[in-house]
Design a protein around this motif. Structure first.
Motif, PDB file in Angstrom:
ATOM      1  N   ARG A 119       0.804  -1.230   0.000  1.00 46.32           N
ATOM      2  CA  ARG A 119       0.000   0.000   0.000  1.00 46.32           C
ATOM      3  C   ARG A 119       0.834   1.276   0.000  1.00 46.32           C
ATOM      4  O   ARG A 119       0.281   2.376  -0.026  1.00 46.32           O
ATOM      5  N   GLU A 120       2.166   1.138   0.037  1.00 48.17           N
ATOM      6  CA  GLU A 120       3.038   2.318  -0.010  1.00 48.17           C
ATOM      7  C   GLU A 120       2.878   3.074  -1.327  1.00 48.17           C
ATOM      8  O   GLU A 120       3.230   4.239  -1.414  1.00 48.17           O
ATOM      9  N   ILE A 121       2.382   2.427  -2.363  1.00 50.29           N
ATOM     10  CA  ILE A 121       2.237   3.028  -3.694  1.00 50.29           C
ATOM     11  C   ILE A 121       1.391   4.302  -3.635  1.00 50.29           C
ATOM     12  O   ILE A 121       1.534   5.190  -4.483  1.00 50.29           O
ATOM     13  N   VAL A 122       0.562   4.425  -2.597  1.00 48.39           N
ATOM     14  CA  VAL A 122      -0.270   5.619  -2.407  1.00 48.39           C
ATOM     15  C   VAL A 122       0.614   6.859  -2.234  1.00 48.39           C
ATOM     16  O   VAL A 122       0.247   7.957  -2.647  1.00 48.39           O
ATOM     17  N   TYR A 123       1.829   6.666  -1.672  1.00 50.31           N
ATOM     18  CA  TYR A 123       2.720   7.796  -1.380  1.00 50.31           C
ATOM     19  C   TYR A 123       3.653   8.145  -2.543  1.00 50.31           C
ATOM     20  O   TYR A 123       4.499   9.026  -2.416  1.00 50.31           O
ATOM     21  N   ALA A 124       3.518   7.468  -3.660  1.00 47.26           N
ATOM     22  CA  ALA A 124       4.447   7.666  -4.777  1.00 47.26           C
ATOM     23  C   ALA A 124       4.490   9.116  -5.246  1.00 47.26           C
ATOM     24  O   ALA A 124       5.566   9.667  -5.471  1.00 47.26           O
ATOM     25  N   GLN A 125       3.336   9.752  -5.424  1.00 47.12           N
ATOM     26  CA  GLN A 125       3.298  11.113  -5.953  1.00 47.12           C
ATOM     27  C   GLN A 125       3.552  12.180  -4.892  1.00 47.12           C
ATOM     28  O   GLN A 125       3.802  13.327  -5.236  1.00 47.12           O
ATOM     29  N   THR A 126       3.522  11.821  -3.602  1.00 41.71           N
ATOM     30  CA  THR A 126       3.754  12.811  -2.542  1.00 41.71           C
ATOM     31  C   THR A 126       5.114  12.590  -1.899  1.00 41.71           C
ATOM     32  O   THR A 126       6.085  13.266  -2.250  1.00 41.71           O
ATOM     33  N   GLY A 128       7.263  10.146  -2.225  1.00 43.41           N
ATOM     34  CA  GLY A 128       8.268   9.677  -3.170  1.00 43.41           C
ATOM     35  C   GLY A 128       8.898  10.810  -3.959  1.00 43.41           C
ATOM     36  O   GLY A 128      10.119  10.925  -4.032  1.00 43.41           O
ATOM     37  N   LEU A 129       8.060  11.663  -4.544  1.00 50.31           N
ATOM     38  CA  LEU A 129       8.590  12.781  -5.333  1.00 50.31           C
ATOM     39  C   LEU A 129       9.343  13.775  -4.462  1.00 50.31           C
ATOM     40  O   LEU A 129      10.370  14.315  -4.873  1.00 50.31           O
ATOM     41  N   GLU A 130       8.850  14.020  -3.236  1.00 50.43           N
ATOM     42  CA  GLU A 130       9.550  14.932  -2.322  1.00 50.43           C
ATOM     43  C   GLU A 130      10.946  14.404  -2.014  1.00 50.43           C
ATOM     44  O   GLU A 130      11.928  15.158  -2.057  1.00 50.43           O
ATOM     45  N   ALA A 131      11.025  13.107  -1.700  1.00 48.58           N
ATOM     46  CA  ALA A 131      12.324  12.502  -1.385  1.00 48.58           C
ATOM     47  C   ALA A 131      13.264  12.571  -2.587  1.00 48.58           C
ATOM     48  O   ALA A 131      14.446  12.927  -2.437  1.00 48.58           O
TER      49      ALA A 131
END
Length: 163
Positions: A119-126, A128-131
């Motif tokens: 379920r980490e895929i939910v954070y990909a656009q937030t 993930g991109l920030e990191a």
């Protein structure tokens, strides 16, 4: 070379590089043997074919040396890979950034991958991109961004190269 040349006439170039004109192949072979050198076909596509009087062994030796020199000067650029997770802590992130800088100093390209599981895929656009953007900022002085962060399946991928 020598006896393997089967053309009736050839354009002959002397051992000193001078043009000797179009001569029968037998005469060209005789001239080469008189000088103690070889008759070597240089260009088969020309009409008539071009042959040169030269020391073939010395020519091969020099060609080999040139290839070795070219090989020495050529550099191989490797692509190294560093993997992150979205929940990688600050200290670990800095340590991996330090390793990326080492790779860039060695003139290698680096593939930076952030893998999302479950379920980490939910954070990909937030997250993930920030990191990824913070990593790109940290590497700004040492690297050129070759490919901005992009989703490839369940991974966010970015390429950087040395300046």
């Amino acid at each position: 070379m020598n006896e393997h040349i089967r053309y009736p006439k050839v354009r002959l170039i002397g051992s000193d590089g001078s043009q000797l004109g179009v001569v029968p192949t037998e005469e060209a072979k005789e001239k080469a043997f008189e000088e103690g050198l070889d008759l070597v076909e240089v260009s088969a596509n020309a009409d008539p074919p071009v042959c040169r009087i030269m020391n073939y062994d010395k020519f091969r030796y020099e060609q080999k040396k040139k290839q070795q020199e070219a090989k020495k000067k050529q550099t191989v650029v490797e692509t190294k890979e560093i993997k992150f997770r979205p929940k990688t802590e600050e200290h670990d992130m800095n340590f991996k950034i330090k390793n990326i800088k080492k790779f860039l100093a060695a003139k290698n390209k680096v593939k930076i991958t952030m893998r999302f599981r479950g379920r980490e895929i939910v954070y990909a656009q937030t997250l993930g991109l920030e990191a990824m953007n913070s990593i790109a900022e940290a590497l700004q002085e040492d690297a050129i961004l070759l490919q901005p962060p992009k989703m490839e399946g369940r991974q966010l991928v970015m390429f950087v190269g040395p300046k």
